[in-house]
Structures are given as structure tokens and as C-alpha cells.
Design an enzyme around this catalytic site. Sequence first.
Site, mmCIF file in Angstrom:
data_model
loop_
_atom_site.group_PDB
_atom_site.id
_atom_site.type_symbol
_atom_site.label_atom_id
_atom_site.label_comp_id
_atom_site.label_asym_id
_atom_site.label_seq_id
_atom_site.Cartn_x
_atom_site.Cartn_y
_atom_site.Cartn_z
ATOM 1 N N THR A 19 0.844 -1.183 0.062
ATOM 2 C CA THR A 19 0.087 -0.121 0.066
ATOM 3 C C THR A 19 0.788 1.212 -0.007
ATOM 4 O OG1 THR A 19 0.078 0.179 2.358
ATOM 5 C CG2 THR A 19 -1.733 -1.217 1.285
ATOM 6 N N ASP A 20 0.221 2.185 -0.321
ATOM 7 C CA ASP A 20 1.088 3.857 -0.469
ATOM 8 C C ASP A 20 0.238 4.463 0.584
ATOM 9 O OD1 ASP A 20 -0.768 4.784 -2.053
ATOM 10 O OD2 ASP A 20 0.193 4.294 -3.651
ATOM 11 N N MET A 21 0.729 5.792 0.398
ATOM 12 C CA MET A 21 0.110 6.761 1.522
ATOM 13 C C MET A 21 -1.291 7.156 1.129
ATOM 14 S SD MET A 21 2.353 10.147 0.644
ATOM 15 C CE MET A 21 1.302 11.494 1.496
ATOM 16 N N GLY A 23 -3.412 5.101 0.604
ATOM 17 C CA GLY A 23 -4.131 4.005 1.271
ATOM 18 C C GLY A 23 -4.525 2.800 0.269
#
Lengths: 142, 142, 142, 142
Positions: A19-21, A23
Site C-alpha cells: 500500500t502507499d500513503m 491507502g
Amino acid sequence: MSREEFRYHFPLRVRFAETDMQGIVFNGHYLTYIDTAVTEYLRHVSYPYQEMVKSGCDFVLARVSCDFRSPAHFDDLLEVHTRVVELKTRSFVVEFEIYREGEAAPLFTASSVYVGIDPTTKRPTPLPEQFRQIVGSFERLP
Amino acid sequence: MSREEFRYHFPLRVRFAETDMQGIVFNGHYLTYIDTAVTEYLRHVSYPYQEMVKSGCDFVLARVSCDFRSPAHFDDLLEVHTRVVELKTRSFVVEFEIYREGEAAPLFTASSVYVGIDPTTKRPTPLPEQFRQIVGSFERLP
Amino acid sequence: MSREEFRYHFPLRVRFAETDMQGIVFNGHYLTYIDTAVTEYLRHVSYPYQEMVKSGCDFVLARVSCDFRSPAHFDDLLEVHTRVVELKTRSFVVEFEIYREGEAAPLFTASSVYVGIDPTTKRPTPLPEQFRQIVGSFERLP
Amino acid sequence: MSREEFRYHFPLRVRFAETDMQGIVFNGHYLTYIDTAVTEYLRHVSYPYQEMVKSGCDFVLARVSCDFRSPAHFDDLLEVHTRVVELKTRSFVVEFEIYREGEAAPLFTASSVYVGIDPTTKRPTPLPEQFRQIVGSFERLP
């Protein structure tokens, strides 16, 4: 297209690290997902990648088109539907549709072209006849 | 310890792809950061990694201890302070402190042990004498 | 196409961690490269990604087509040539060409479509007028 | 120590994308492996990570020590043996041993400290009592 048209799918669960920031799964990981699905596809048709390489033919991704239709999230259970749709002398085309378990519409689709290369010289080389027969028969290609 | 004790640091900017859904850099990427810093350290002391491998010695990470003191975020400009603190016959120890630009306290510290291996056989092998001389002299090790 | 047609490029060096057992950069990392190039492009035109998000518009990758023409290797110095070629109300198209430093032909090309989304609801949203003006003017788009 | 001392293990297969040009799993991916194992451990003891976060407590990696004893390779089937060995008010300690299927000695061992944080403020917060009870009981901790 629909998942019924695929004779194989590979299940996987989204890892936290993917996942990344925002979400959601970072887009680059989908290329890992489809790469892993090809490995599992070859195992499924009983022509494992390692056997192909030993026979003198490795392959690399030459082209890929991806559609990110809706995001995948942490812990989602995904199905990477995978099928070879074309077998040429030196290349083959694979289509992918990724579904979240239980959903009707794919969240990701892609089409990839892989090119056979000599494992030592890294130059293009014809795909093994055995590969073409096994995969062609599995997919009922003409 | 403080950054003054380091004679080299490698600057890097956090990539979006390195963040996770907590909005911070996923922990595994710090091992990529310190690995990249070792490559740049060796270039800095004029003994590039590639030259070391050509001379018959590659190396692998054998042990690492990491302290995650505070999180790094997307787009942060980081400095990976790097120094070799010990040179043994077949292994060397590197210490790292990662600072966010302009900050006094490191957000991450680590200590790594790397072991020399033969690039072909992958078995432990002594580190090149040239490596030990160049690095020892750069770090003023006894 | 040629690199002269690009008004911006982002330099990066291939990390060891980005290689795979074929000795080349694993294909998925190219999506990280172009994602990072978009971030740097926005900084270059003085409209940083963070400012765009604060103004109420984030964006996600909706579609990408990639051509892997020849492999990149560990420690290669790459230039990610980047340009916005189309600005629509809710999406924009970016083209990328990655060159190994000093080489005339790109080793990788790609075209991406990004879609504006509301950072909170994650639903499609129009791109900020300021973004369209700044980028359109930088690229001399009609 | 031996795998008999672990009450849970998570099986995983090494992906091609996780290998590097040395032909082995790049070290950073082991942190993804153990992170994923913690997620699966929590699911196994019926206290899923998502439930913990909803109850007002997330956690982050604060410290980790890793021993890379022998390399893992593409397509290896690994078992990530995982156990919580200590439960404090605001932190817990997890030990990991990764075995290649069928082998007696671990190829990787690690010990991690995780710290509870408030999902919103990101400040340290006590671990949920339910988490401590469920995990403590599963591990037969005093």
C-alpha cells in the site's frame, strides 16, 4: 470480457507493504502481481519457468498495457485471472484481469507481451516447441 | 553519536512508492536506503562495488540491527550517514544514521555486518586487501 | 520522438535492490521511476504535488502503456524524460522516455493517464485550474 | 531454538521480483515477509490487525535485529515461524525464524519490537487489553 473466459487464476492477498500513503496498492506492485501469476500459470500447466530456462529459453516483458479501474486495498483477497491469448515464434501475449474476491468487475486489467531470450546471451530466441504445445493445448489456441 | 563522526553521507529523497498506508516510509525500504548508501560510499572512496566484484569478491548482508526512531515521510530529503567501523578478514561492519535534512537527531540508525563471498561459488572469501587499505585509510581505522 | 522534444528530465541511478535475478531492473520498478519523475516534474514547474493535494485535488494512475526496449542495469545513470501532452478537465496524459546517460535511443517509453480525485472522497474531481494553467504554459499546450 | 517452539507459521513463496542480481532474495524483502507474517499471525489468533486499529491502536516497528544465515532463492517455499515473546504495556516483541520447506536450520532469524500508536495522533499509546489477553493466552505467556 469476463472471468469465465479464463482457465486459470492465481489468488493472492494484498500485503501492507504494497500500500502507499493514498491507502491503496501502489501501481508498480501490479506488475509484480502479474509476473507472479505467470510463474504460477506455468507451474499450473506443468511447464515450470525453471524448466523453460533449463531448456535454453528465458523471457522478458517487452510491452504491457494496464488499466487501473478501481483501487485494491490492504488485505484484499485478489484473483489474478491469467491466460495466454497468442503464441508467436519468439513472443507470447498474456491477458490478465484482477478481481477482488466475490466481485463481478475487474479492478485491474492488463495485456503483456513477453519475448523469449537466450539465458546466456540475452538475445531474442524462439520459444521452446514444448512450451508452445503445452500452453497452446491448455488454452485451446489454434 | 552525532553526524559529525561520519565522513560520508548520501542524500536521497523519499519516493511516493516508498510510503505505506500509515503515511510513512515502510520499514523494509530503509534496507534499500542503506544498501544504496554502501554503493555510493564505495564510489566515494574510489573503490566502486563493480571493481570489488571484478577483483573476485562480492559481499552480502549477514546481520543488521535497526532502530526506527521517528518516521520519514513522502518527499523528505534524507541524509544517510555511513561509515565503516570495523574491517575483519572476511567481514566488515558499517554504521548508518539517517537524518531528515536540517534536523539534529537521527530518525533511523543501523549497524550492519557484510561478509565477503566469491561471486561464483557464493562461499565466504577474504575481503580484497585493496578494499581494506582504501576503506581503512578513509576511516582512519587502526 | 526524441529527447529534444522534452523540456524536463529527471536523473536517477539504478539501485541494486531494483535489479532481479536476470541481472536487469525488474519491470515493476519502472512504474516507480515514472511516478517519481511526475513528482519532480511538478516541483520543477513550481506546482508541487503537495500544493495540488492541499488545493483539494489528488490524482491516481488510470492507465499506462509501457515499452521495454532494452534492459537497464545496476548503477546505470538514467534520465526520465517527462512531458505532459494532454490536459483534460479531469485527467492528464504524460509521456515518458528513459535514456541511459549518453545514449541516443530510449530503453523504455511509456504513456500514462492520470485522473484527478478528491483526496477525501477519492471520487473523480476536476483538475485545479492553476495546475492546468501552469503545466499548459510550461508545455506550450494550446 | 527450533521451529517446534513456534505455534504459528505463515507459508509464502519467493516471488521473482524479490530476487536481485546476486540471484538471491534482496535483504529488504525479509522485512516485508515478517510484516506480512504479523498480519497473518493476528488473523490466526482471531484478533485481526484491522480490528486492533478500529479499537484505537495501531503499531509501528521500533526496532529489529536480523540474521541472514543463508540465502533464499526464487520460488523457494518458505515458512515464517512467528511468535510473540513479550507483551509490555506499550510494546510487544516478536521473534521470527524463516525456514525453507523441509529444512532443519532457519535461513533467517529476527527479533522485532513493535510500539502501539494512536492511529490519529501517531503518538505512543497502550496496547489494547484484548490484544494482550488473546496473544498472551495463545503464547501461554505469564
